[in-house]
Write a protein that holds these residues in place. Structure first.
Motif, mmCIF file in Angstrom:
data_model
loop_
_atom_site.group_PDB
_atom_site.id
_atom_site.type_symbol
_atom_site.label_atom_id
_atom_site.label_comp_id
_atom_site.label_asym_id
_atom_site.label_seq_id
_atom_site.Cartn_x
_atom_site.Cartn_y
_atom_site.Cartn_z
ATOM 1 N N TRP A 140 0.806 -1.225 0.000
ATOM 2 C CA TRP A 140 0.000 0.000 0.000
ATOM 3 C C TRP A 140 0.840 1.276 0.000
ATOM 4 C CZ3 TRP A 140 -4.330 -0.979 4.201
ATOM 5 C CH2 TRP A 140 -5.206 -1.971 3.729
ATOM 6 N N TYR A 141 1.915 1.283 0.793
ATOM 7 C CA TYR A 141 2.640 2.537 1.039
ATOM 8 C C TYR A 141 4.144 2.476 0.733
ATOM 9 C CZ TYR A 141 -1.578 3.208 3.853
ATOM 10 O OH TYR A 141 -2.876 3.278 4.288
ATOM 11 N N GLY A 142 4.636 1.383 0.233
ATOM 12 C CA GLY A 142 6.080 1.177 0.108
ATOM 13 C C GLY A 142 6.765 1.944 -1.006
ATOM 14 N N GLU A 143 6.003 2.415 -1.993
ATOM 15 C CA GLU A 143 6.618 3.118 -3.114
ATOM 16 C C GLU A 143 6.393 4.623 -3.004
ATOM 17 O OE1 GLU A 143 8.619 1.613 -5.250
ATOM 18 O OE2 GLU A 143 8.186 -0.251 -4.175
ATOM 19 N N GLN A 152 4.355 14.894 2.961
ATOM 20 C CA GLN A 152 3.505 13.720 3.160
ATOM 21 C C GLN A 152 4.288 12.436 2.904
ATOM 22 O OE1 GLN A 152 0.010 13.867 0.695
ATOM 23 N NE2 GLN A 152 -0.892 12.064 1.626
ATOM 24 N N GLU A 153 5.103 12.445 1.866
ATOM 25 C CA GLU A 153 5.919 11.267 1.547
ATOM 26 C C GLU A 153 6.982 11.028 2.626
ATOM 27 O OE1 GLU A 153 5.704 8.958 -1.403
ATOM 28 O OE2 GLU A 153 3.795 9.821 -0.785
ATOM 29 N N ILE A 154 7.594 12.097 3.098
ATOM 30 C CA ILE A 154 8.607 11.959 4.164
ATOM 31 C C ILE A 154 7.965 11.377 5.419
ATOM 32 C CG2 ILE A 154 10.109 13.266 5.729
ATOM 33 C CD1 ILE A 154 10.706 15.150 3.327
ATOM 34 N N ASP A 155 6.813 11.916 5.799
ATOM 35 C CA ASP A 155 6.104 11.406 6.978
ATOM 36 C C ASP A 155 5.701 9.941 6.798
ATOM 37 O OD1 ASP A 155 6.356 13.849 8.199
ATOM 38 O OD2 ASP A 155 4.308 14.523 7.739
ATOM 39 N N LYS A 156 5.300 9.597 5.584
ATOM 40 C CA LYS A 156 4.882 8.215 5.314
ATOM 41 C C LYS A 156 6.039 7.242 5.544
ATOM 42 C CE LYS A 156 4.577 6.772 1.010
ATOM 43 N NZ LYS A 156 4.126 6.562 -0.377
ATOM 44 N N PHE A 157 7.214 7.573 5.041
ATOM 45 C CA PHE A 157 8.353 6.655 5.176
ATOM 46 C C PHE A 157 8.889 6.625 6.614
ATOM 47 C CE2 PHE A 157 8.459 7.391 0.519
ATOM 48 C CZ PHE A 157 8.123 6.081 0.161
ATOM 49 N N LYS A 158 8.793 7.732 7.314
ATOM 50 C CA LYS A 158 9.162 7.724 8.735
ATOM 51 C C LYS A 158 8.187 6.848 9.526
ATOM 52 C CE LYS A 158 11.561 12.158 8.967
ATOM 53 N NZ LYS A 158 11.551 13.530 9.492
ATOM 54 N N TRP A 159 6.909 6.935 9.160
ATOM 55 C CA TRP A 159 5.883 6.104 9.814
ATOM 56 C C TRP A 159 6.131 4.628 9.538
ATOM 57 C CZ3 TRP A 159 1.896 3.090 7.573
ATOM 58 C CH2 TRP A 159 0.953 2.618 8.485
ATOM 59 N N LEU A 160 6.536 4.273 8.322
ATOM 60 C CA LEU A 160 6.833 2.871 7.994
ATOM 61 C C LEU A 160 8.008 2.339 8.816
ATOM 62 C CD1 LEU A 160 6.299 2.811 4.117
ATOM 63 C CD2 LEU A 160 4.882 1.698 5.862
ATOM 64 N N VAL A 161 8.966 3.216 9.140
ATOM 65 C CA VAL A 161 10.077 2.818 10.022
ATOM 66 C C VAL A 161 9.545 2.550 11.426
ATOM 67 C CG1 VAL A 161 12.214 3.591 11.120
ATOM 68 C CG2 VAL A 161 11.861 4.001 8.678
ATOM 69 N N GLU A 162 8.690 3.454 11.926
ATOM 70 C CA GLU A 162 8.099 3.269 13.263
ATOM 71 C C GLU A 162 7.287 1.980 13.342
ATOM 72 O OE1 GLU A 162 5.699 6.687 14.113
ATOM 73 O OE2 GLU A 162 7.407 8.063 13.989
ATOM 74 N N GLN A 163 6.646 1.606 12.249
ATOM 75 C CA GLN A 163 5.842 0.389 12.199
ATOM 76 C C GLN A 163 6.697 -0.858 11.965
ATOM 77 O OE1 GLN A 163 2.454 0.354 12.832
ATOM 78 N NE2 GLN A 163 2.944 2.455 13.387
ATOM 79 N N GLU A 164 8.022 -0.674 11.860
ATOM 80 C CA GLU A 164 8.990 -1.757 11.652
ATOM 81 C C GLU A 164 8.734 -2.502 10.351
ATOM 82 O OE1 GLU A 164 9.152 -4.173 15.176
ATOM 83 O OE2 GLU A 164 9.579 -2.450 16.454
ATOM 84 N N GLU A 172 15.508 6.304 4.266
ATOM 85 C CA GLU A 172 16.317 7.418 3.779
ATOM 86 C C GLU A 172 16.451 7.384 2.261
ATOM 87 O OE1 GLU A 172 19.875 6.998 6.095
ATOM 88 O OE2 GLU A 172 18.944 7.871 7.886
ATOM 89 N N LYS A 173 16.567 6.183 1.671
ATOM 90 C CA LYS A 173 16.648 6.047 0.212
ATOM 91 C C LYS A 173 15.334 6.481 -0.441
ATOM 92 C CE LYS A 173 19.999 2.271 0.177
ATOM 93 N NZ LYS A 173 20.191 0.833 -0.057
ATOM 94 N N LYS A 174 14.225 6.069 0.147
ATOM 95 C CA LYS A 174 12.905 6.430 -0.402
ATOM 96 C C LYS A 174 12.672 7.939 -0.285
ATOM 97 C CE LYS A 174 11.264 2.212 -1.190
ATOM 98 N NZ LYS A 174 10.731 1.718 -2.438
ATOM 99 N N ILE A 175 13.085 8.528 0.832
ATOM 100 C CA ILE A 175 12.931 9.975 1.023
ATOM 101 C C ILE A 175 13.789 10.732 0.007
ATOM 102 C CG2 ILE A 175 13.412 11.887 2.608
ATOM 103 C CD1 ILE A 175 12.479 9.987 4.905
ATOM 104 N N ALA A 176 15.015 10.247 -0.234
ATOM 105 C CA ALA A 176 15.896 10.894 -1.216
ATOM 106 C C ALA A 176 15.278 10.817 -2.614
ATOM 107 C CB ALA A 176 17.274 10.232 -1.200
ATOM 108 N N LEU A 177 14.677 9.682 -2.941
ATOM 109 C CA LEU A 177 14.011 9.534 -4.235
ATOM 110 C C LEU A 177 12.808 10.474 -4.335
ATOM 111 C CD1 LEU A 177 13.713 8.096 -6.954
ATOM 112 C CD2 LEU A 177 12.414 6.303 -5.773
#
Length: 194
Positions: A140-143, A152-164, A172-177
């Motif tokens: 759902w949210y990995g790309e 919104q994208e930065i927050d999403k990937f930080k949230w995915l880290v929190e959710q393990e 960090e790679k996804k945020i850079a992209l």
């Protein structure tokens, strides 16, 4: 895939489907079931213990009564024959209460609580739910979605880290992209010609 847990009058059925799971339960107080997306399965749980406290307490009381009766017989130099009866009855009650105890891991979600009985399938069920949860969240949210705002994208990937779901390095790679795609989208047409 389906896993059934049974203990005493409790029966819990976990039915794993492609995009969601069904948790059904039956116990002496009733029955019910709920469908839940894997992504909605919470990470944190609490422990709940169901036991017959009345039987345990009566057992302790009878043991104490038996010890008192036996001690009094020894003190008064009376026959101790048959004085251990209440101790034995009390021990049977305490042991019965101990082995009829049911322990659960409780996962509290919006659609209802999910109870996983502590038995041989406990870890298998939780591992399966967590693996499918991670897979669904990644799906759902990995790309990177270039239509979303950068924050919104930065927050999403930080949230995915929190959710393990992903590691900090993957985030960090996804945020850079996302930052690169965002920069390309806002580049002025005149700058592209140079």
């Amino acid at each position: 895939m389906e896993i059934v847990q049974k203990k005493k009058s409790n029966k819990h059925t976990f039915t794993f489907k492609d995009d969601h799971f069904n948790f059904a339960y039956e116990d002496k107080s009733g029955s019910g079931d709920t469908d839940m997306n894997y992504a909605d399965f919470p990470q944190k749980s609490s422990i709940q213990i169901e036991q017959n406290e009345w039987l345990r307490n009566v057992g302790y009381l009878w043991c104490a009564l038996g010890v008192f009766q036996l001690g009094y017989a020894i003190y008064s130099e009376a026959s101790i024959s048959g004085k251990g009866f209440w101790i034995m009855i009390g021990l049977v009650c305490v042991v019965w209460a101990r082995f009829s105890k049911v322990k659960y891991s409780v996962f509290k979600a919006e659609r209802g609580n999910v109870f996983v009985i502590h038995d041989k399938n406990h870890e298998k069920i939780i591992n399966e739910l967590n693996a499918r949860r991670k897979s669904q969240l990644l799906d759902w949210y990995g790309e990177v979605n270039s239509e979303n705002e950068l924050e919104q994208e930065i927050d999403k990937f930080k949230w995915l880290v929190e959710q393990e779901v992903i590691s900090k390095e993957e985030s960090e790679k996804k945020i850079a992209l996302a930052e690169l795609l965002n920069k390309e989208n806002y580049e002025l047409p005149g700058e592209r010609l140079n």
